[in-house]
Design a protein around this motif. Structure first.
Motif, PDB file in Angstrom:
ATOM      1  N   GLY A 291       0.830  -1.216   0.000  1.00  0.00           N
ATOM      2  CA  GLY A 291       0.000   0.000   0.000  1.00  0.00           C
ATOM      3  C   GLY A 291       0.850   1.246   0.000  1.00  0.00           C
ATOM      4  O   GLY A 291       0.608   2.180  -0.775  1.00  0.00           O
ATOM      5  N   GLN A 292       1.872   1.254   0.879  1.00  0.00           N
ATOM      6  CA  GLN A 292       2.719   2.455   0.966  1.00  0.00           C
ATOM      7  C   GLN A 292       3.479   2.703  -0.342  1.00  0.00           C
ATOM      8  O   GLN A 292       3.600   3.846  -0.790  1.00  0.00           O
ATOM      9  CB  GLN A 292       3.702   2.303   2.118  1.00  0.00           C
ATOM     10  CG  GLN A 292       3.075   2.723   3.443  1.00  0.00           C
ATOM     11  CD  GLN A 292       4.077   2.665   4.577  1.00  0.00           C
ATOM     12  OE1 GLN A 292       4.939   1.760   4.590  1.00  0.00           O
ATOM     13  NE2 GLN A 292       3.959   3.567   5.518  1.00  0.00           N
ATOM     14  N   MET A 293       3.994   1.600  -0.948  1.00  0.00           N
ATOM     15  CA  MET A 293       4.744   1.799  -2.194  1.00  0.00           C
ATOM     16  C   MET A 293       3.837   2.381  -3.279  1.00  0.00           C
ATOM     17  O   MET A 293       4.231   3.275  -4.035  1.00  0.00           O
ATOM     18  CB  MET A 293       5.369   0.479  -2.661  1.00  0.00           C
ATOM     19  CG  MET A 293       6.592   0.114  -1.818  1.00  0.00           C
ATOM     20  SD  MET A 293       7.065  -1.585  -2.019  1.00  0.00           S
ATOM     21  CE  MET A 293       8.039  -1.474  -3.469  1.00  0.00           C
ATOM     22  N   ASP A 362      -0.670   6.491  11.369  1.00  0.00           N
ATOM     23  CA  ASP A 362      -0.330   5.076  11.387  1.00  0.00           C
ATOM     24  C   ASP A 362       0.960   4.840  12.162  1.00  0.00           C
ATOM     25  O   ASP A 362       1.065   3.928  12.994  1.00  0.00           O
ATOM     26  CB  ASP A 362      -0.203   4.590   9.945  1.00  0.00           C
ATOM     27  CG  ASP A 362       0.052   3.099   9.880  1.00  0.00           C
ATOM     28  OD1 ASP A 362      -0.826   2.352  10.319  1.00  0.00           O
ATOM     29  OD2 ASP A 362       1.150   2.713   9.414  1.00  0.00           O
ATOM     30  N   ASN A 363       1.984   5.693  11.914  1.00  0.00           N
ATOM     31  CA  ASN A 363       3.246   5.609  12.661  1.00  0.00           C
ATOM     32  C   ASN A 363       2.987   5.750  14.152  1.00  0.00           C
ATOM     33  O   ASN A 363       3.515   4.980  14.964  1.00  0.00           O
ATOM     34  CB  ASN A 363       4.198   6.727  12.235  1.00  0.00           C
ATOM     35  CG  ASN A 363       4.992   6.356  10.993  1.00  0.00           C
ATOM     36  OD1 ASN A 363       4.912   5.217  10.535  1.00  0.00           O
ATOM     37  ND2 ASN A 363       5.746   7.300  10.472  1.00  0.00           N
ATOM     38  N   ALA A 364       2.172   6.787  14.516  1.00  0.00           N
ATOM     39  CA  ALA A 364       1.928   7.072  15.925  1.00  0.00           C
ATOM     40  C   ALA A 364       1.335   5.843  16.625  1.00  0.00           C
ATOM     41  O   ALA A 364       1.770   5.466  17.727  1.00  0.00           O
ATOM     42  CB  ALA A 364       0.998   8.268  16.056  1.00  0.00           C
ATOM     43  N   ILE A 365       0.337   5.218  15.946  1.00  0.00           N
ATOM     44  CA  ILE A 365      -0.269   4.025  16.540  1.00  0.00           C
ATOM     45  C   ILE A 365       0.765   2.904  16.652  1.00  0.00           C
ATOM     46  O   ILE A 365       0.896   2.234  17.671  1.00  0.00           O
ATOM     47  CB  ILE A 365      -1.490   3.573  15.706  1.00  0.00           C
ATOM     48  CG1 ILE A 365      -2.568   4.662  15.719  1.00  0.00           C
ATOM     49  CG2 ILE A 365      -2.044   2.244  16.216  1.00  0.00           C
ATOM     50  CD1 ILE A 365      -3.675   4.448  14.703  1.00  0.00           C
ATOM     51  N   LYS A 366       1.565   2.788  15.547  1.00  0.00           N
ATOM     52  CA  LYS A 366       2.526   1.690  15.464  1.00  0.00           C
ATOM     53  C   LYS A 366       3.589   1.783  16.551  1.00  0.00           C
ATOM     54  O   LYS A 366       3.967   0.791  17.169  1.00  0.00           O
ATOM     55  CB  LYS A 366       3.181   1.717  14.088  1.00  0.00           C
ATOM     56  CG  LYS A 366       3.892   0.446  13.715  1.00  0.00           C
ATOM     57  CD  LYS A 366       4.169   0.373  12.207  1.00  0.00           C
ATOM     58  CE  LYS A 366       5.206   1.385  11.793  1.00  0.00           C
ATOM     59  NZ  LYS A 366       5.620   1.186  10.390  1.00  0.00           N
ATOM     60  N   TYR A 367       4.069   3.040  16.783  1.00  0.00           N
ATOM     61  CA  TYR A 367       5.172   3.180  17.734  1.00  0.00           C
ATOM     62  C   TYR A 367       4.686   3.515  19.146  1.00  0.00           C
ATOM     63  O   TYR A 367       5.482   3.878  19.994  1.00  0.00           O
ATOM     64  CB  TYR A 367       6.169   4.237  17.232  1.00  0.00           C
ATOM     65  CG  TYR A 367       6.850   3.827  15.950  1.00  0.00           C
ATOM     66  CD1 TYR A 367       7.814   2.779  15.973  1.00  0.00           C
ATOM     67  CD2 TYR A 367       6.543   4.421  14.749  1.00  0.00           C
ATOM     68  CE1 TYR A 367       8.411   2.379  14.802  1.00  0.00           C
ATOM     69  CE2 TYR A 367       7.141   4.023  13.585  1.00  0.00           C
ATOM     70  CZ  TYR A 367       8.078   2.989  13.610  1.00  0.00           C
ATOM     71  OH  TYR A 367       8.657   2.574  12.469  1.00  0.00           O
ATOM     72  N   LEU A 421       8.825   4.304   4.233  1.00  0.00           N
ATOM     73  CA  LEU A 421       8.279   5.218   3.218  1.00  0.00           C
ATOM     74  C   LEU A 421       7.268   6.219   3.791  1.00  0.00           C
ATOM     75  O   LEU A 421       6.930   7.200   3.151  1.00  0.00           O
ATOM     76  CB  LEU A 421       7.585   4.421   2.107  1.00  0.00           C
ATOM     77  CG  LEU A 421       8.507   3.820   1.048  1.00  0.00           C
ATOM     78  CD1 LEU A 421       7.702   2.912   0.133  1.00  0.00           C
ATOM     79  CD2 LEU A 421       9.171   4.924   0.243  1.00  0.00           C
ATOM     80  N   GLY A 422       6.769   5.937   5.027  1.00  0.00           N
ATOM     81  CA  GLY A 422       5.683   6.755   5.580  1.00  0.00           C
ATOM     82  C   GLY A 422       6.027   8.233   5.657  1.00  0.00           C
ATOM     83  O   GLY A 422       5.291   9.086   5.141  1.00  0.00           O
ATOM     84  N   LEU A 423       7.126   8.580   6.296  1.00  0.00           N
ATOM     85  CA  LEU A 423       7.491   9.994   6.431  1.00  0.00           C
ATOM     86  C   LEU A 423       7.896  10.594   5.087  1.00  0.00           C
ATOM     87  O   LEU A 423       7.721  11.795   4.859  1.00  0.00           O
ATOM     88  CB  LEU A 423       8.605  10.149   7.468  1.00  0.00           C
ATOM     89  CG  LEU A 423       8.195   9.874   8.924  1.00  0.00           C
ATOM     90  CD1 LEU A 423       9.349  10.204   9.875  1.00  0.00           C
ATOM     91  CD2 LEU A 423       6.966  10.682   9.303  1.00  0.00           C
TER      92      LEU A 423
HETATM   93 MG   LIG Z   1       5.924   4.098   8.741  1.00  0.00          MG
END
Ligand SMILES: [Mg+2]
Ligand SMILES: Nc1ncnc2c1ncn2[C@@H]1O[C@H](COP(=O)(O)OP(=O)(O)O)[C@@H](O)[C@H]1O
Lengths: 457, 346
Positions: A291-293, A362-367, A421-423
Motif C-alpha cells: 500500500g505504501q509503495m 499510522d506511525n503514531a499508533i505503530k510506535y 516510506l511513511g514519512l
Molecule cells: Mg511508517
C-alpha cells in the motif's frame, strides 16, 4: 528556457528595413523626376526664346538683319534671376550678341534645337541653338541662334526639391516604421492570446487548445494538441496501472490472511499457533508495504500536476481518525481530537493530504504502547499545522533529518516492521503544497510529535 | 566724433586715377575725407553732387572713418568706365537700369545680401547684385511762360495735338534727351517705344518742331525754368522736384497715360577694393525709406511699394534680361536710326 532571438524584433527590423529602402528609392525617384521636369522647363523656355529670335530674322539688301524681340529675352527672366547670353551667327560671322559665346560645331537641323551645358563667364550655363535659312532659296544664308542661361534658379529649385523629397522620405520612413512596430505587434497577438489561454489552464486540464488559431499556427497547435492527447492517454494509463496493481496485490494477500486466521483458530499446538500468527503479521506488513509503495508512486505522480480543490482540513483529519480508529482500538489507544473551532479551508490535493496524514497517524499508533493516548491536532495560529502527538518511544537518539529519505528507518524501531516510506510520503505531500513536515519530541512529555505545516491561503 | 569734410572741386577730363589711358569722362568729383581715415570708398555715380551730398554726409556720420571719393559721370561714361575700361571703383550708382543690368548679367558685379537688403521688395533688387534705392518718374516739365495751369496737356495724345496745332509757338522751344549720348535718355525712350505707339508720333512732331537735344535733365530744367524752352519731355522727376525748391518758372507734369518709373541702383563691381565700405553704403541706401530727412533733402523718392500703387499710370521698369534687348547692337542701331529719322527730317 532561454529565448533565442525575437520574432517581433526581427519582423520589426525587416519591415523597417524595407521601409528604409523604399524611402530612399522614393527620394531618388522623386528628385530625379522633379529635376528632370525643372530642367525640361528651362529647356522649353530657352527653345521658345531662341525660336522667337530666329523667327524675327529678316533678309535685307545688306544681308541678314534682326529685330531682337523684347519677349525673347524677358521671358527668360520670368521664373528666375539667371544671367542670359545669346549669339546670332550668320554664315560664320557673329551678327549680334556675345561673340565669345560657344556655339555647337554641328549646325542644328531646322526645327530641331541642340542643347548643351558648358562653362561660360565663370558659370555653368545651359544653351540651346536653333537654325534658320534666311534669304532666297537659291542663295540662303544659314543663321544659327544660340541662347544660354545660367542655372542658379535651377539649382535653387533642385535644392527645394531635395529638401521636399528628403522631408517626404523621412516622413514616409517614420510613418512606415511606426506602422511596422504596430504590424509586428499585432501579427504576434494570436500567439500571445494562445500562450495566455494555455497558461491560464489548470494543471490537469489537458483538453485540446481550441481558441481561434491563425492558419500559420494551426500545425503547431495541432502538434501540441496531439502531444497533450498522448500525455492524457499515458497519464490515465498510469493511474489505471497504479489502481490495478494495488488491487492485484492486496486482494490475494487479504485472501491468504483470512485463510491463515481460520487455520489459526483450528490449530491447538501453541508453537503452531505462534507460527501462524507470525505469518499473519508478515502478511499484514506486506500488505501495508505494498500500500505504501503504491501510495508513494501515486504521490510522486500527482505532485507533478497538483489538483487544486478547496478542502476543509478539519474534515480530512476527522476522516483519517475515523479510518484508523479500529486499528487504535486493537491496542486500546485513544485518539483525542483537538481540531480548530471553525473549518480550516485550504486549496490543495485532498487525496495526497489524506495519504500523508494516514501515514503519520499510522506511525503514531505503530510506535505507541498499548493503552495510551494520541492527540490529533489542527491548528491555524500562525501557519496551518496538523500534528499527531503520541506517548510512544519517541525519536531518542535518532537523526530525524534523514527519516524523510526513502526507505530510511530509525534505530528505535526494534522488532516493529516497516518500509521506511511513511514519512517520505508525508514530506513529499507537504512540499508539493508549499509546506514542510516537522519531526519533534512530544513537547508535553514522552513520545513523538510529527506535524505537517502548510502556508495559509 | 569729429570729422572734416574737405571738398575738392575738380573738373576733370582725365588723369583721375593712376591709370595711363583713361578715356571715360568725369564731370565732377568731390572728396569727403574722414579724420582719422580708416578706408576710402570710391564711388562712381550718375547722381549730381548737389542732389547726393546730404546722403553722403549722413552716411559718413553713421560710418566715421570712411572717406568718400565721389565722382559724377554720365550713364554712358559710367558704363564705359566699368565695362570696357576696367576702372576701379568700390560702388557704381546709376539710374540707367539697362546698363546696370548688363553689368550684372555680364559678370562685372559681385553679389551681396544682408538684413538691410532683405528689407527691399523683390522688384527692387536683382540677383543680389543690383539694389534699387529710389524710384524716379520720367516727367514732362512745362514753362510757366508758356502755359497756364489749365492749358497744360495731361497725356501724350493731348501733347501731340497741342504741338501740331501751333507749330509756330513751339518751334525750337521743346527739349528732350539726346538718346545717342545719354544712357538714361535711351532707357526712357526705349521703354516709351515699348509702352505706346504715341512715342514715335511724338518724336516725329518734335522733329518737325526742331527739338533741342540735351545730355542731362539739369540743363533741360534750367532752360524750361528760364523760359528758353516751353517744355521738356522725359525729364528725371526727382531732379525737377529738387530744383523746384530753389527755382521758379516751371511745372512738373506726370502724364496720365503712363509714366515710366526708373529705379536708381547701386552695385559693387567685381574689382572693388573697399568691399566692406561698399556694403555699408548699400545697407545704408537699402533702408533709405526710413530716412525721411534725406529723402526730403535730396528730393529722391525712396523705394516704396505703396506710393508706386497710388498712381495707376506709374510703370516701374522691371529688372530682368528684357532690359538687355535694347542694348543689343543691332536693335540699338535700328532704334537710333528710327529715332534720327523721326527727329531729323529733311
Ligand atoms: Mg511508517
Ligand atoms: N511516532 C513515532 N514514534 C517513534 N518513531 C517514529 C515515529 N514515526 C516514525 N518514527 C521513526 O521514523 C522512521 C521512519 O518512519 P517511516 O518512514 O514511517 O518508516 P517505518 O515504516 O519504519 O514506520 C521509523 O522507522 C521510526 O524510526
Amino acid at each position: 528556457m532561454k529565448a533565442h532571438g525575437s520574432i517581433r524584433r526581427r519582423l520589426f527590423f525587416q519591415l523597417a528595413g524595407v521601409a528604409a529602402v523604399l524611402s530612399v528609392a522614393f527620394f531618388v525617384v522623386l528628385r530625379g523626376v522633379a529635376e528632370r521636369a525643372a530642367e525640361g522647363t528651362q529647356d522649353d523656355i530657352l527653345s521658345a526664346s531662341a525660336t522667337a529670335i530666329a523667327d524675327s530674322l529678316r533678309s535685307e539688301d545688306q544681308g541678314v538683319t534682326l529685330e531682337l524681340p523684347y519677349a525673347a529675352l524677358s521671358m527668360l527672366g520670368t521664373i528666375n534671376e539667371d544671367r542670359v547670353f545669346y549669339r546670332v551667327v550668320a554664315a560664320q560671322t557673329t551678327l549680334t550678341g556675345y561673340a565669345d559665346l560657344p556655339q555647337s560645331t554641328t549646325t542644328p537641323n531646322l526645327g530641331e534645337p541642340i542643347f548643351a551645358t558648358f562653362d561660360y563667364r565663370g558659370e555653368k550655363v545651359r544653351a540651346v541653338s536653333v537654325s534658320r535659312a534666311i534669304g532666297p532659296v537659291s542663295d540662303a544664308t544659314n543663321v544659327v541662334v544660340t541662347v544660354a542661361q545660367t542655372r542658379l534658379g535651377l539649382e535653387a529649385i533642385s535644392r527645394r526639391i531635395t529638401a521636399t523629397a528628403t522631408g517626404v522620405g523621412v516622413g514616409f520612413f517614420l510613418l512606415a516604421t511606426a506602422l511596422s512596430l504596430w504590424a509586428a505587434r499585432s501579427a504576434l497577438k494570436p500567439i500571445e492570446r494562445m500562450t495566455d489561454s494555455v497558461t491560464r489552464r489548470g494543471p490537469s486540464d489537458l483538453r485540446p487548445v481550441e481558441s481561434n488559431t491563425p492558419a500559420e499556427l494551426v500545425p503547431l497547435v495541432a502538434a501540441l494538441n496531439s502531444f497533450m492527447a498522448r500525455l492524457r492517454a499515458s497519464l490515465s494509463q498510469t493511474e489505471d496501472f497504479i489502481a490495478e496493481a494495488a488491487h492485484r496485490v492486496r486482494t490475494p494477500l487479504a485472501t491468504v490472511r483470512t485463510q491463515a486466521e481460520i487455520t489459526h483458530r483450528k490449530l491447538n499446538k501453541p508453537e503452531h499457533k505462534r507460527a501462524i500468527r507470525e505469518m499473519i503479521r508478515a502478511i499484514d506488513e506486506s500488505s501495508r508495504s505494498a500500500g505504501q509503495m503504491l501510495d508513494h508512486a501515486m504521490v510522486t505522480f500527482r505532485a507533478d500536476s497538483l489538483t487544486v480543490d478547496a478542502l476543509d482540513l478539519n474534515a480530512i483529519m476527522a476522516d483519517i481518525c475515523d479510518r484508523l480508529g479500529p486499528t487504535a482500538d486493537l491496542k486500546d489507544i485513544v485518539i483525542q481530537r483537538d481540531f480548530w473551532n471553525s473549518p480550516v479551508t485550504f486549496k490543495g490535493d485532498g487525496i495526497l493530504i489524506q495519504a500523508a496524514l494516514q501515514n503519520i497517524l499510522d506511525n503514531a499508533i505503530k510506535y505507541s504502547p498499548e493503552d495510551s493516548t494520541i492527540i490529533a491536532r489542527v491548528d491555524v495560529s500562525g501557519a496551518i499545522t496538523m500534528s499527531v502527538t503520541d506517548q510512544g518511544r519517541g525519536f531518542g537518539g535518532v537523526d530525524t533529518n534523514r527519516l524523510t529519505t526513502r526507505y530510511a528507518r530509525g534505530a528505535n524501531v526494534d522488532e516493529i516492521v516497516g518500509s521506511g516510506l511513511g514519512l517520505t510520503i508525508a514530506d513529499e505531500v507537504a512540499r508539493a503544497h508549499g509546506g514542510h513536515i516537522e519531526i519533534t519530541p512530544n513537547p508535553e512529555g514522552v513520545g513523538a510529535c510529527v506535524s505537517i505545516v502548510l502556508p495559509i491561503g | 566724433m569729429r570729422f572734416h569734410c574737405i571738398t575738392h572741386w575738380l573738373i576733370l577730363a582725365s588723369a583721375l586715377i593712376a591709370s595711363p589711358a583713361i578715356a571715360f569722362e568725369i564731370e565732377n568729383r568731390r572728396i569727403y575725407s574722414a579724420d582719422p581715415e580708416r578706408s576710402v570708398l570710391r564711388i562712381i555715380s550718375t547722381a549730381d553732387l548737389n542732389v547726393f551730398d546730404p546722403i553722403l554726409r549722413a552716411f559718413q556720420e553713421q560710418n566715421p572713418g570712411i572717406s568718400i571719393d565721389y565722382s559724377v559721370a554720365g550713364t554712358t561714361e559710367l558704363m564705359k568706365a566699368i565695362y570696357s575700361e576696367g576702372a576701379i571703383f568700390d560702388l557704381a550708382i546709376s539710374s540707367a537700369m539697362d546698363l546696370q543690368t548688363k553689368l550684372a548679367n555680364d559678370g562685372f558685379v559681385q553679389s551681396y545680401s544682408s538684413a538691410a537688403t532683405a528689407t527691399l521688395p523683390t522688384w527692387a533688387s536683382w540677383r543680389n547684385q543690383l539694389f534699387a534705392f529710389t524710384q524716379e518718374p520720367a516727367v514732362l516739365i512745362v514753362s510757366d511762360a508758356f502755359f497756364t495751369p489749365d492749358t497744360i496737356p495731361q497725356n501724350r495724345d493731348a501733347l501731340i495735338a497741342l504741338l501740331r496745332e501751333s507749330p509756330e509757338r513751339f518751334a525750337g522751344r521743346i527739349g528732350t534727351y539726346d538718346v545717342r549720348r545719354s544712357g538714361l535718355g535711351y532707357l526712357v525712350a526705349t521703354q516709351d517705344s515699348r509702352n505706346s505707339e504715341a512715342f514715335w508720333r511724338l518724336m516725329e512732331v518734335m522733329g518737325r518742331l526742331d527739338a533741342k537735344l540735351y545730355c542731362c535733365s539739369g540743363d533741360m530744367i534750367d532752360d524750361v525754368a528760364s523760359g528758353k524752352l516751353a517744355l521738356a519731355y522725359n525729364v528725371l522727376g526727382s531732379y525737377a522736384v529738387s530744383q523746384q525748391a530753389t527755382t521758379n518758372g516751371f511745372h512738373i507734369v506726370e502724364l496720365t497715360d503712363f509714366v515710366n518709373v526708373m529705379l536708381r541702383t547701386a552695385l559693387i563691381p567685381v574689382n572693388a577694393q573697399n568691399v566692406e565700405g561698399a556694403r555699408d553704403m548699400i545697407d545704408f541706401l537699402s533702408v533709405l525709406d526710413t530716412r525721411q530727412d534725406l529723402t526730403s533733402a535730396t528730393g529722391l523718392p525712396a523705394i516704396n511699394t505703396m506710393s508706386l500703387q497710388e498712381n495707376t499710370a506709374f510703370r516701374p521698369i522691371r529688372f530682368g534680361p528684357g532690359l538687355l534687348v535694347f542694348l543689343d547692337q543691332m536693335k540699338r542701331r535700328n532704334f537710333l536710326r528710327n529715332w534720327e529719322n523721326s527727329l531729323f527730317q529733311e
